[in-house]
Design a protein around this motif. Structure first.
Motif, PDB file in Angstrom:
ATOM      1  N   ALA A   1       8.088   0.199   3.079  1.00 39.85           N
ATOM      2  CA  ALA A   1       8.036   1.915   3.008  1.00 39.85           C
ATOM      3  C   ALA A   1       6.619   1.744   2.077  1.00 39.85           C
ATOM      4  O   ALA A   1       5.355   2.287   2.939  1.00 39.85           O
ATOM      5  N   ASP A   2       6.410   2.025   1.088  1.00 38.12           N
ATOM      6  CA  ASP A   2       4.957   2.059   0.085  1.00 38.12           C
ATOM      7  C   ASP A   2       4.190   0.599  -0.219  1.00 38.12           C
ATOM      8  O   ASP A   2       3.681   0.864  -0.999  1.00 38.12           O
ATOM      9  N   ARG A   3       5.211  -0.672   0.059  1.00 43.02           N
ATOM     10  CA  ARG A   3       4.822  -1.278  -0.308  1.00 43.02           C
ATOM     11  C   ARG A   3       4.261  -2.263   0.871  1.00 43.02           C
ATOM     12  O   ARG A   3       4.016  -2.101   2.158  1.00 43.02           O
ATOM     13  N   SER A   4       3.465  -3.616  -0.079  1.00 41.77           N
ATOM     14  CA  SER A   4       2.850  -4.629   1.067  1.00 41.77           C
ATOM     15  C   SER A   4       3.786  -6.039   1.204  1.00 41.77           C
ATOM     16  O   SER A   4       4.015  -5.732   0.674  1.00 41.77           O
ATOM     17  N   LEU A   5       3.137  -6.454   2.389  1.00 44.72           N
ATOM     18  CA  LEU A   5       3.736  -8.147   2.273  1.00 44.72           C
ATOM     19  C   LEU A   5       3.360  -8.920   1.062  1.00 44.72           C
ATOM     20  O   LEU A   5       4.136 -10.210   1.073  1.00 44.72           O
ATOM     21  N   PHE A   6       2.265  -8.529  -0.074  1.00 42.91           N
ATOM     22  CA  PHE A   6       1.599  -9.581  -1.063  1.00 42.91           C
ATOM     23  C   PHE A   6       1.846  -8.578  -2.485  1.00 42.91           C
ATOM     24  O   PHE A   6       2.147  -7.097  -2.491  1.00 42.91           O
ATOM     25  N   ARG A   7       2.466  -9.000  -3.211  1.00 40.50           N
ATOM     26  CA  ARG A   7       2.797  -8.177  -4.343  1.00 40.50           C
ATOM     27  C   ARG A   7       2.117  -7.783  -4.974  1.00 40.50           C
ATOM     28  O   ARG A   7       0.543  -8.186  -5.118  1.00 40.50           O
ATOM     29  N   SER A   8       1.985  -6.421  -5.250  1.00 43.73           N
ATOM     30  CA  SER A   8       1.131  -5.507  -6.111  1.00 43.73           C
ATOM     31  C   SER A   8       0.089  -4.431  -5.708  1.00 43.73           C
ATOM     32  O   SER A   8      -0.429  -3.751  -5.858  1.00 43.73           O
ATOM     33  N   VAL A   9      -0.026  -5.331  -4.105  1.00 47.35           N
ATOM     34  CA  VAL A   9      -1.039  -4.204  -3.432  1.00 47.35           C
ATOM     35  C   VAL A   9       0.214  -3.582  -2.360  1.00 47.35           C
ATOM     36  O   VAL A   9       0.896  -3.641  -2.168  1.00 47.35           O
ATOM     37  N   ARG A  10      -0.035  -1.932  -2.570  1.00 50.41           N
ATOM     38  CA  ARG A  10       0.555  -1.113  -2.334  1.00 50.41           C
ATOM     39  C   ARG A  10       0.144  -0.581  -0.927  1.00 50.41           C
ATOM     40  O   ARG A  10      -0.950  -0.415  -0.334  1.00 50.41           O
ATOM     41  N   ARG A  11       1.368   0.132   0.096  1.00 45.40           N
ATOM     42  CA  ARG A  11       0.431   0.792   0.679  1.00 45.40           C
ATOM     43  C   ARG A  11       0.656   1.944   1.151  1.00 45.40           C
ATOM     44  O   ARG A  11       1.290   2.735   1.304  1.00 45.40           O
ATOM     45  N   VAL A  12      -0.443   2.493   2.393  1.00 46.81           N
ATOM     46  CA  VAL A  12       0.246   4.016   2.513  1.00 46.81           C
ATOM     47  C   VAL A  12       0.475   4.036   3.982  1.00 46.81           C
ATOM     48  O   VAL A  12      -0.047   3.578   4.667  1.00 46.81           O
ATOM     49  N   PRO A  13       2.155   4.594   3.663  1.00 51.27           N
ATOM     50  CA  PRO A  13       2.322   5.110   5.161  1.00 51.27           C
ATOM     51  C   PRO A  13       1.857   5.945   6.071  1.00 51.27           C
ATOM     52  O   PRO A  13       0.970   5.809   5.748  1.00 51.27           O
TER      53      PRO A  13
END
Length: 617
Positions: free
Chosen positions: A154-166
């Motif tokens: 969703a809007d997360r990445s495989l790394f804690r605290s790092v967010r993803r833009v879909p």
């Protein structure tokens, strides 16, 4: 991660990545890059204005297209930006703030990290994870391997605290205000199959042609399949190219080799080279730290020595661009759940007939397929996620009689789920329940959902493969089927109109008849690589077992490592064990082993501006 861009929007960056080059020319945005060739980063400005457009990567736009896109962005219109051809990062600075945009498929992703001084963002999640000193999110990594039909990240990445833009979304940083992520807009549509085929043909031909015109020397994969064959035929109309076909002892007399030779004979401007592999799948597992470092796990680590002869053949002739057919399956193949959409739309008779055809393709009984079709159509996607979360929360049930039609479900577990422990099931149950809470309660197309997730998975795979190709073979690799304009073109066509009972890839026939030899478009077979993969597992059983016995997922209590080892031994002994889960698990564990030592805040250093400030304080 040999190639990435990282940026900062805020008061003043306190640090910068090591081994990078600063990019200037975008007002109010600090930018650095690594691994890009000359010409891969372009900046377009508006005279007398702050408005600036930067693209990094494989942007195929003309100067006129770039200026028009920038002018539209200054007016608040993002459509022209998103339609810039190619697969690339976009950074825009206007009076209202800054925008950061990745591509439609996720080949060029965007991640971001909020801090007290501003917003960091990058095309590589691990770069931001090193900045924050965060670790891999094992539950998300587990979900990527164990779940189907669930938007795990969703809007997360495989790394804690790092967010993803879909993929296809926009990160907007409006001056002093908090950053906002705007999700991707759907392309206008739908269109008829005939109109869509013309759009797809135009978009793909233009993408291939623009790359052919820019490359000094061009090469391409020619597996013998429909997708790579189409790319080679289109590219050969632009300039001569080297087409490379891989074979081994299992593939030398298969259909792929036959079709590749036949196609090469039919296209005069195509120089054909067949290379034979000396290595096997999973060579090189003895030392995971020696494997290429990528931003996410990739199945390519199991096929490096298989790809070596093919890619080196291209590099040896001085290829400056190597094209592949990756993404063709996304364009030409349809998620089986299009039948669910039919039934939910009231086209009952047609849906039931199509379900019969699916049962024949899967060589299973019709009744289980019909039952799953009815069950999926009867509930919403949100309800299906809740059911899956509830099922995962319960102890694993003993398998009953074989079912059919599982690929018609909204969401389910993969064959790898049989390795889950009680804790692993609980972790995934929590993850799926969270996704259910944010899922829409209505208006979701089952086929569109699954096709979006599939193209994002292919985009991530291509992202990793590009990094490996540059690091291992010094070769730039591009997948035209994953270009922005090409993805938008096939998504215009409703899923049900991209398929036909008994016809393999009918959209390919509709779009490229007359441009590609008819015998290729009418091919209905697809090569099976099971024997090659099995040979690799047998040959590399010892290092593969060592990796599984030191599993990080098992050490965390999420999977039963001994059960995975048992499956590996059974596969080596010739038992009918699914190979894909083993391949996936080996890729995940080698990636995790790499990051045990590679991920560190030491990958960053103080920014000169911060040092100057400290010196004058």
């Amino acid at each position: 991660m040999e190639r990435f861009v990282v940026g900062f929007i805020g008061t003043r960056p306190g640090a910068q990545p090591l081994s990078v080059r600063e990019i200037c020319g975008v007002p109010g945005v600090w930018l650095w890059e690594a691994g890009h060739n000359p010409g891969e980063i372009e900046v377009t400005g508006a005279p007398g204005r702050i408005d600036t457009l930067l693209t990094a990567g494989s942007c195929l736009a003309t100067a006129t297209e770039r200026r028009r896109a920038l002018q539209a962005a200054a007016r608040g219109e993002l459509g022209p930006l998103r339609r810039l051809p190619g697969s690339h990062l976009i950074v825009v600075r206007t009076e209202s703030g800054a925008l950061v945009v990745g591509d439609r498929a996720g080949v060029v992703p965007v991640y971001w990290l909020p801090t007290s001084d501003g917003v960091w963002w990058s095309t590589a999640a691990a770069v931001l994870a090193a900045r924050a000193g965060t670790e891999v999110e094992l539950p998300l990594l587990l979900g990527e391997m164990m779940l189907s039909g669930v938007d795990v990240l969703a809007d997360r990445s495989l790394f804690r605290s790092v967010r993803r833009v879909p993929p296809g979304g926009v990160l907007r940083v409006p001056g002093e205000a908090a950053p906002v992520v705007k999700t991707a807009s759907e392309p206008p549509g739908p269109v008829s199959a005939r109109e869509g085929a013309l759009e797809l043909c135009t978009a793909l031909f233009e993408a291939v042609a623009r790359w052919g015109q820019r490359a000094q020397r061009l090469s391409a994969d020619l597996s013998g399949g429909v997708d790579s064959g189409i790319v080679c035929c289109l590219a050969a109309t632009v300039r001569p190219l080297l087409a490379v076909t891989y074979t081994d002892t299992h593939l030398i007399d298969d259909d792929d080799s036959h079709y590749a030779r036949r196609l090469a004979d039919a296209v005069p401007s195509l120089t054909h080279r067949i290379v034979s592999g000396q290595g096997v799948y999973f060579d090189g597992l003895e030392d995971p730290a020696a494997l290429p470092l990528t931003d996410s796990p990739t199945l390519t680590v199991g096929a490096l020595t298989v790809k070596d002869p093919q890619m080196r053949a291209a590099a040896e002739v001085g290829s400056t661009m190597h094209l592949t057919g990756r993404g063709g399956d996304n364009a030409f193949c349809v998620a089986p759940t299009y039948v669910v959409d039919m039934l939910r739309a009231g086209r009952c008779a047609q849906a039931l007939r199509q379900a019969v055809d699916l049962a024949r393709q899967q060589r299973t009984a019709v009744w289980p397929v019909w039952r799953q079709l009815a069950q999926t159509a009867a509930i919403s996607y949100r309800a299906a996620l809740r059911q899956l979360a509830s099922r995962l929360a319960r102890p694993a049930a003993t398998p009953q009689n074989p079912r059919g039609g599982e690929n018609l479900a909204w969401c389910t577990t993969t064959p790898a789920a049989r390795w889950l422990t009680h804790d692993g099931r609980a972790v995934l149950s929590h993850l799926v329940a969270n996704r259910a809470a944010s899922a829409p309660s209505s208006g979701v197309s089952a086929a569109a959902l699954h096709e979006r997730l599939a193209v994002e998975a292919m985009g991530a795979a291509q992202n990793a493969f590009q990094d490996i190709a540059r690091a291992r073979w010094g070769l730039a690799v591009h997948a035209p089927f994953l270009d922005n304009t090409v993805v938008d073109a096939w998504r215009l066509i409703p899923s049900a109109q991209r398929t036909a009972p008994g016809v393999y890839k009918p959209l390919a026939r509709a779009a490229f008849t007359g441009l590609v030899p008819d015998f290729l478009l009418r091919r209905h077979s697809k090569t099976d690589f099971i024997d090659s993969v099995t040979t690799g597992l047998i040959h590399n059983a010892r290092p593969a077992e060592a990796i599984l016995r030191s599993s990080r997922l098992a050490a965390a209590g999420l999977i039963d490592g001994l059960a995975a080892v048992a499956d590996l031994r059974a596969a080596v002994a010739g038992a009918p064990v699914p190979l894909a889960p083993l391949h996936h698990l080996l890729a995940v564990e080698t990636w995790l082993a790499h990051y045990d030592t590679a991920l560190s805040p030491a990958a960053w250093s103080p920014h000169p501006a911060a040092t100057d400030t400290e010196g004058t304080a």
